[in-house]
Structures are given as C-alpha cells and as structure tokens.
Design a protein around this motif. Structure first.
Motif, PDB file in Angstrom:
ATOM      1  N   LYS A  71       3.232  51.719   1.546  1.00 63.22           N
ATOM      2  CA  LYS A  71       3.650  50.323   1.488  1.00 63.22           C
ATOM      3  C   LYS A  71       3.695  49.807   2.923  1.00 63.22           C
ATOM      4  O   LYS A  71       4.389  50.363   3.779  1.00 63.22           O
ATOM      5  N   VAL A  72       2.930  48.756   3.179  1.00 62.67           N
ATOM      6  CA  VAL A  72       2.892  48.126   4.493  1.00 62.67           C
ATOM      7  C   VAL A  72       3.524  46.752   4.358  1.00 62.67           C
ATOM      8  O   VAL A  72       3.136  45.967   3.495  1.00 62.67           O
ATOM      9  N   THR A  73       4.512  46.488   5.205  1.00 64.77           N
ATOM     10  CA  THR A  73       5.138  45.170   5.204  1.00 64.77           C
ATOM     11  C   THR A  73       5.250  44.666   6.636  1.00 64.77           C
ATOM     12  O   THR A  73       5.266  45.452   7.584  1.00 64.77           O
ATOM     13  N   TYR A  74       5.302  43.371   6.759  1.00 62.30           N
ATOM     14  CA  TYR A  74       5.551  42.721   8.045  1.00 62.30           C
ATOM     15  C   TYR A  74       6.750  41.812   7.874  1.00 62.30           C
ATOM     16  O   TYR A  74       6.913  41.181   6.832  1.00 62.30           O
ATOM     17  N   SER A  75       7.586  41.734   8.897  1.00 57.03           N
ATOM     18  CA  SER A  75       8.726  40.824   8.868  1.00 57.03           C
ATOM     19  C   SER A  75       8.919  40.233  10.257  1.00 57.03           C
ATOM     20  O   SER A  75       8.601  40.871  11.264  1.00 57.03           O
ATOM     21  N   LYS A  76       9.432  39.031  10.283  1.00 54.93           N
ATOM     22  CA  LYS A  76       9.678  38.369  11.555  1.00 54.93           C
ATOM     23  C   LYS A  76      10.846  39.052  12.262  1.00 54.93           C
ATOM     24  O   LYS A  76      11.887  39.304  11.663  1.00 54.93           O
ATOM     25  N   ASP A 133       8.112  52.053  12.043  1.00 54.33           N
ATOM     26  CA  ASP A 133       7.641  50.748  12.496  1.00 54.33           C
ATOM     27  C   ASP A 133       6.429  51.005  13.378  1.00 54.33           C
ATOM     28  O   ASP A 133       6.417  51.952  14.163  1.00 54.33           O
ATOM     29  N   PHE A 134       5.412  50.148  13.259  1.00 56.74           N
ATOM     30  CA  PHE A 134       4.189  50.422  13.997  1.00 56.74           C
ATOM     31  C   PHE A 134       3.627  49.228  14.759  1.00 56.74           C
ATOM     32  O   PHE A 134       2.585  49.333  15.397  1.00 56.74           O
ATOM     33  N   TYR A 135       4.298  48.095  14.732  1.00 57.54           N
ATOM     34  CA  TYR A 135       3.678  46.903  15.312  1.00 57.54           C
ATOM     35  C   TYR A 135       4.764  45.928  15.727  1.00 57.54           C
ATOM     36  O   TYR A 135       5.775  45.789  15.052  1.00 57.54           O
ATOM     37  N   LEU A 136       4.538  45.245  16.841  1.00 58.22           N
ATOM     38  CA  LEU A 136       5.365  44.110  17.246  1.00 58.22           C
ATOM     39  C   LEU A 136       4.445  43.142  17.966  1.00 58.22           C
ATOM     40  O   LEU A 136       3.875  43.471  19.002  1.00 58.22           O
ATOM     41  N   GLY A 137       4.250  41.982  17.384  1.00 57.10           N
ATOM     42  CA  GLY A 137       3.334  41.015  17.981  1.00 57.10           C
ATOM     43  C   GLY A 137       3.239  39.773  17.126  1.00 57.10           C
ATOM     44  O   GLY A 137       4.112  39.496  16.298  1.00 57.10           O
ATOM     45  N   PRO A 138       2.149  39.026  17.305  1.00 60.84           N
ATOM     46  CA  PRO A 138       1.967  37.801  16.527  1.00 60.84           C
ATOM     47  C   PRO A 138       1.848  38.093  15.030  1.00 60.84           C
ATOM     48  O   PRO A 138       1.508  39.214  14.632  1.00 60.84           O
ATOM     49  N   LYS A 139       2.099  37.085  14.238  1.00 60.99           N
ATOM     50  CA  LYS A 139       1.967  37.233  12.790  1.00 60.99           C
ATOM     51  C   LYS A 139       0.551  37.708  12.474  1.00 60.99           C
ATOM     52  O   LYS A 139      -0.423  37.153  12.987  1.00 60.99           O
ATOM     53  N   PRO A 140       0.432  38.760  11.651  1.00 56.43           N
ATOM     54  CA  PRO A 140      -0.909  39.258  11.342  1.00 56.43           C
ATOM     55  C   PRO A 140      -1.711  38.222  10.557  1.00 56.43           C
ATOM     56  O   PRO A 140      -1.171  37.518   9.707  1.00 56.43           O
ATOM     57  N   SER A 141      -2.987  38.148  10.876  1.00 53.85           N
ATOM     58  CA  SER A 141      -3.842  37.191  10.188  1.00 53.85           C
ATOM     59  C   SER A 141      -4.307  37.759   8.850  1.00 53.85           C
ATOM     60  O   SER A 141      -4.262  38.972   8.619  1.00 53.85           O
ATOM     61  N   LYS A 142      -4.725  36.866   7.972  1.00 53.36           N
ATOM     62  CA  LYS A 142      -5.261  37.291   6.685  1.00 53.36           C
ATOM     63  C   LYS A 142      -6.477  38.172   6.955  1.00 53.36           C
ATOM     64  O   LYS A 142      -7.309  37.838   7.793  1.00 53.36           O
ATOM     65  N   GLY A 143      -6.531  39.302   6.312  1.00 57.07           N
ATOM     66  CA  GLY A 143      -7.644  40.210   6.536  1.00 57.07           C
ATOM     67  C   GLY A 143      -7.340  41.322   7.519  1.00 57.07           C
ATOM     68  O   GLY A 143      -8.187  42.167   7.781  1.00 57.07           O
ATOM     69  N   THR A 144      -6.123  41.349   8.060  1.00 56.72           N
ATOM     70  CA  THR A 144      -5.728  42.468   8.913  1.00 56.72           C
ATOM     71  C   THR A 144      -5.770  43.739   8.073  1.00 56.72           C
ATOM     72  O   THR A 144      -5.364  43.746   6.914  1.00 56.72           O
ATOM     73  N   VAL A 145      -6.283  44.818   8.664  1.00 58.08           N
ATOM     74  CA  VAL A 145      -6.434  46.085   7.952  1.00 58.08           C
ATOM     75  C   VAL A 145      -5.599  47.157   8.643  1.00 58.08           C
ATOM     76  O   VAL A 145      -5.689  47.334   9.861  1.00 58.08           O
ATOM     77  N   THR A 154      -7.717  66.139   5.211  1.00 57.61           N
ATOM     78  CA  THR A 154      -7.429  64.883   5.898  1.00 57.61           C
ATOM     79  C   THR A 154      -7.915  63.716   5.044  1.00 57.61           C
ATOM     80  O   THR A 154      -9.031  63.753   4.509  1.00 57.61           O
ATOM     81  N   TYR A 155      -7.077  62.701   4.940  1.00 58.62           N
ATOM     82  CA  TYR A 155      -7.374  61.516   4.141  1.00 58.62           C
ATOM     83  C   TYR A 155      -7.155  60.264   4.985  1.00 58.62           C
ATOM     84  O   TYR A 155      -6.352  60.275   5.913  1.00 58.62           O
ATOM     85  N   THR A 156      -7.845  59.198   4.628  1.00 60.02           N
ATOM     86  CA  THR A 156      -7.615  57.891   5.261  1.00 60.02           C
ATOM     87  C   THR A 156      -7.423  56.868   4.144  1.00 60.02           C
ATOM     88  O   THR A 156      -8.300  56.696   3.299  1.00 60.02           O
ATOM     89  N   ASP A 157      -6.274  56.230   4.135  1.00 57.73           N
ATOM     90  CA  ASP A 157      -6.000  55.158   3.193  1.00 57.73           C
ATOM     91  C   ASP A 157      -6.020  53.841   3.958  1.00 57.73           C
ATOM     92  O   ASP A 157      -5.513  53.753   5.076  1.00 57.73           O
ATOM     93  N   ILE A 158      -6.605  52.830   3.336  1.00 55.79           N
ATOM     94  CA  ILE A 158      -6.732  51.523   3.983  1.00 55.79           C
ATOM     95  C   ILE A 158      -5.957  50.492   3.166  1.00 55.79           C
ATOM     96  O   ILE A 158      -6.117  50.402   1.957  1.00 55.79           O
ATOM     97  N   VAL A 159      -5.104  49.763   3.874  1.00 57.71           N
ATOM     98  CA  VAL A 159      -4.315  48.690   3.265  1.00 57.71           C
ATOM     99  C   VAL A 159      -4.720  47.385   3.920  1.00 57.71           C
ATOM    100  O   VAL A 159      -4.648  47.250   5.142  1.00 57.71           O
ATOM    101  N   GLN A 160      -5.178  46.429   3.117  1.00 61.26           N
ATOM    102  CA  GLN A 160      -5.570  45.131   3.655  1.00 61.26           C
ATOM    103  C   GLN A 160      -4.430  44.137   3.461  1.00 61.26           C
ATOM    104  O   GLN A 160      -3.884  44.005   2.354  1.00 61.26           O
ATOM    105  N   ILE A 161      -4.062  43.453   4.528  1.00 61.55           N
ATOM    106  CA  ILE A 161      -2.990  42.462   4.490  1.00 61.55           C
ATOM    107  C   ILE A 161      -3.553  41.162   3.942  1.00 61.55           C
ATOM    108  O   ILE A 161      -4.597  40.679   4.373  1.00 61.55           O
ATOM    109  N   ARG A 162      -2.844  40.585   2.990  1.00 59.46           N
ATOM    110  CA  ARG A 162      -3.322  39.332   2.368  1.00 59.46           C
ATOM    111  C   ARG A 162      -2.564  38.160   2.873  1.00 59.46           C
ATOM    112  O   ARG A 162      -1.453  38.180   3.185  1.00 59.46           O
TER     113      ARG A 162
END
Length: 100
Positions: free
Chosen positions: A3-8, A69-81, A92-100
């Motif tokens: 589960k990937v989430t972003y919050s201000k 936590d993995f990020y601190l910066g501007p609001k992610p744009s639509k299509g951020t992966v 080894t596995y790679t899972d991709i989550v696209q931010i909408r």
C-alpha cells in the motif's frame, strides 16, 4: 501486497511538502531491497538501505511487516510510479504501484 500513500506534511519543524509511505499488506517474511519512485520516466527517489527503528526525526521503520516513509517533496503527479524490489525464499520480485 503493498500500500502506497502520500500525505501532506504538516510538521512545521520539517521541510514542507508531501510524504510517501509504503506499508506491507500481509505478514509474509520478506526483505525489501529497494524503493524507486519515477516521475515522467525519471528517477525521483531511490532507497536501497533500510534500518529498523526510530530515526532522529521520529520516523519509524519496521522491517516485518515492512513499513517506511520514502519520500518528502512536491505533490506527486498523476502517473508517478513506485517500484518495490523485494526478496522472499531467495527469489527477487518487483512490484509496481502507479499513483493515480
């Protein structure tokens, strides 16, 4: 599995912006090897080292089930992966989550 989430960020003692959070949705004993954030096919953030515990800034990393936590910066744009590279049973596995 993830589960990937972003919050201000509302903590006035830290730089302003948005925080990215990654949480494992199950209790499997996996090892996260990397978190990579891409915007417009350019790497924005890449983290490949994780230490369990509380950081100086108060952020807590938990390895099993994984939470960090993995990020601190501007609001992610639509299509951020967000790519999560992880290991389980020597695979080894790679899972991709696209931010909408």
């Amino acid at each position: 599995m993830w589960k990937v989430t972003y919050s201000k960020n509302i903590d006035s003692s830290e730089p302003s912006g948005w925080e990215g959070h990654l949480n494992q949705r199950n209790n499997d004993n996996v090892t996260v090897k990397a978190i990579v954030v891409k915007e417009n096919d350019k790497i924005n953030t890449s983290i490949n080292s994780f230490d369990e515990g509380r950081a100086e800034d108060g952020k807590i990393t938990v390895l099993h089930p994984f939470s960090d936590d993995f990020y601190l910066g501007p609001k992610p744009s639509k299509g951020t992966v967000v790519s999560v590279v992880w290991e389980h049973n020597d695979q080894t596995y790679t899972d991709i989550v696209q931010i909408r």
